[in-house]
Design a protein around this motif. Structure first.
Motif, PDB file in Angstrom:
ATOM      1  N   CYS A  22       0.850  -1.192   0.000  1.00  0.00           N
ATOM      2  CA  CYS A  22       0.000   0.000   0.000  1.00  0.00           C
ATOM      3  C   CYS A  22       0.885   1.242   0.000  1.00  0.00           C
ATOM      4  CB  CYS A  22      -0.893  -0.016   1.230  1.00  0.00           C
ATOM      5  SG  CYS A  22      -1.762   1.525   1.486  1.00  0.00           S
ATOM      6  N   CYS A  25       0.072   3.057   3.772  1.00  0.00           N
ATOM      7  CA  CYS A  25       0.449   2.485   5.076  1.00  0.00           C
ATOM      8  C   CYS A  25       1.520   1.403   4.972  1.00  0.00           C
ATOM      9  CB  CYS A  25      -0.783   1.945   5.792  1.00  0.00           C
ATOM     10  SG  CYS A  25      -1.361   0.372   5.117  1.00  0.00           S
ATOM     11  N   GLY A  67      -5.172  -2.890   5.205  1.00  0.00           N
ATOM     12  CA  GLY A  67      -4.553  -2.200   6.347  1.00  0.00           C
ATOM     13  C   GLY A  67      -5.207  -0.852   6.622  1.00  0.00           C
TER      14      GLY A  67
HETATM   15 ZN    ZN Z   1      -2.833   0.835   3.351  1.00  0.00          ZN
END
Ligand code: ZN
Ligand code: JHZ
Length: 424
Positions: A22, A25, A67
């Motif tokens: 990602c 994050c 996440g």
């Molecule tokens: Zn993320």
């Protein structure tokens, strides 16, 4: 007029980079929910002489991060293949020009910008926003890697730093022009591949108390409008407020205010400052709550969106094939980037769509990437009288229907592809 591009004459194929994590994050838990196939770059219109040359294509897949709920592509195309030579110009739509004028007035008034104060526009394109800021008396600076568009700001006498914005260029910009009271990015933030370095650049370039203002298409509207066609390689991110707030928090900054806008297919305007330098408005909490209430942090939301997208593709394909079988002629209006996602995904080429009309002289005479349909000027509608026009720039439906009254009076119909395929 800006020169026509060099890169369209190259068939070089710089490989894309797999995004295993990602971009916000860093989680590796990405769930790809929509596969739009292997497609050509949406703004890479072709000259006739290159129709037979091999055309680079890249996987186009959207994924959800378990996440932090960020939505992004699974692959990143090298930025130089997309942004050094850019065909889209902001001044191509009256709606957009008026919108950017409003934005410049809002910024000047809200931050009481005086003559000495620097405003930076990241992704300044043809300088539409900067021109209007300068008329209001502020000191404008454009940052944009598009070499073919530099002539627009140059002829207007507006300084431009022709490169990508990041921590390195921010340092150079501060040395040459000083710190900025306002940094603005309209329709640029979804393009940024190294978000963390970009945000570090903001921290370097903003004056104390300075504000970063983002306008970008909003994921909630993308879902509501089933605007799957706005997914293309330029847009590596599809922003909701939740993940955006998380990104800035990681860098000691915070979202202080937010507004929803109707421009394009629905956008979010976000105001960001260093933590503690501004007052967080109740809107920020409200929009984040709305996002949670509509389950934008759940993968199922994106799976449902993917099913609706496939349905539109199938409906559109069967409608156009039956019209053609009945002997009706079909062309398209607006050689938009998103139109190219739609045409490629629905596999509509020159046998289904006779031509695509576009007002922009930069696009006329070229062919749509991947599907190879000729782009022509609007006068062709009068000359060829197609029965149907597939509206590829559906975000400007009102403006375009107003312009095309004559076509409709003579019995011509528009096919609007999203949120469900309809004829108007
Ligand atoms: Zn993320
Ligand atoms: P339009 C662009 O996407 C690219 P596109 C970019 N990546 C982005 O994020 C979005 O904008 C926001 C033409 N036109 O604006 C002009 C007419 O011919 O929907 C354009 O070529 N007649 C930065 O390309 C195209 O249609 C008209 O009356 O999807 C519209 O492209 C009008 C109004 C437009 O954006």
């Amino acid at each position: 007029m800006a020169k026509l591009a060099g890169a369209r004459e190259s068939t070089s194929h710089a490989p894309s980079r797999l995004l295993g994590q990602c971009m916000v994050c860093g989680s590796g838990d990405l769930d790809a929910f929509l596969d739009l196939g292997q497609t050509a770059l949406a703004n890479r219109f072709l000259r006739a002489t290159f129709l037979d040359a091999p055309e680079p294509t890249y996987p186009l897949r959207a994924a959800f991060c378990r996440g932090c709920a960020h939505v992004q592509l699974t692959e990143a195309v090298p930025p130089d293949a997309m942004f050094r030579d850019y065909l889209y110009i902001s001044s191509g739509s009256d709606t957009l020009v008026a919108h950017l004028e409003d934005l410049s007035r809002l910024l000047a008034a809200r931050y009481s910008l005086g003559p000495g104060e620097l405003v930076i526009d990241i992704g300044c394109n043809d300088g539409t926003l900067l021109n209007s800021l300068r008329r209001l008396g502020v000191r404008p600076l454009g940052i944009d890697p598009a070499e073919n568009l530099a002539a627009f700001t140059q002829s207007a006498g507006i300084p431009r730093y022709a490169d990508y914005f990041n921590s390195k260029t921010a340092t150079r910009v501060v040395e040459a022009w000083g710190n900025a009271s306002v940094i603005v990015a309209t329709n640029t933030f979804p393009h940024i591949q190294d978000l963390h370095d970009f945000v570090e650049g903001l921290r370097i370039a903003l004056a104390p108390g300075g504000v970063f203002v983002i306008e970008a298409h909003y994921l909630a509207d993308l879902l509501d409008r089933v605007a799957f066609d706005t997914i293309y390689h330029e847009h590596v991110s599809y922003w909701a407020l939740g993940p955006m707030a998380q990104l800035f928090e990681q860098h000691g900054m915070e979202v202080v205010d937010v507004e929803r806008l109707t421009v394009h297919h629905g956008q979010l305007r976000t105001f960001v400052q260093r933590k503690g330098e501004g007052i967080v408005q109740p809107n920020v909490v409200r929009v984040r709550e709305e996002e949670r209430a509509r389950q934008m942090d759940r993968i199922q939301t994106y799976r449902d969106f993917a099913s609706r997208s496939l349905r539109i593709r199938d409906d559109l394909r069967s409608m156009i094939h039956s019209l053609r079988a009945e002997g009706r002629s079909v062309a398209a209006y607006g050689a938009s980037a998103k139109g190219n996602t739609l045409l490629s995904f629905a596999e509509l080429g020159p046998t289904a769509i006779e031509f695509v009309v576009d007002r922009s002289p930069l696009k006329q005479g070229l062919f749509t990437p991947g599907t190879h349909i000729a782009v022509v000027g609007p006068e062709r509608i009068r000359d060829s009288s197609p029965d149907y026009l597939l509206l590829l720039a559906w975000n400007f439906v009102d403006e375009i229907l107003r312009q095309q009254e004559e076509f409709r009076r003579r019995g011509g119909k528009f096919i609007v592809p999203v949120p469900t395929v309809t004829i108007v």
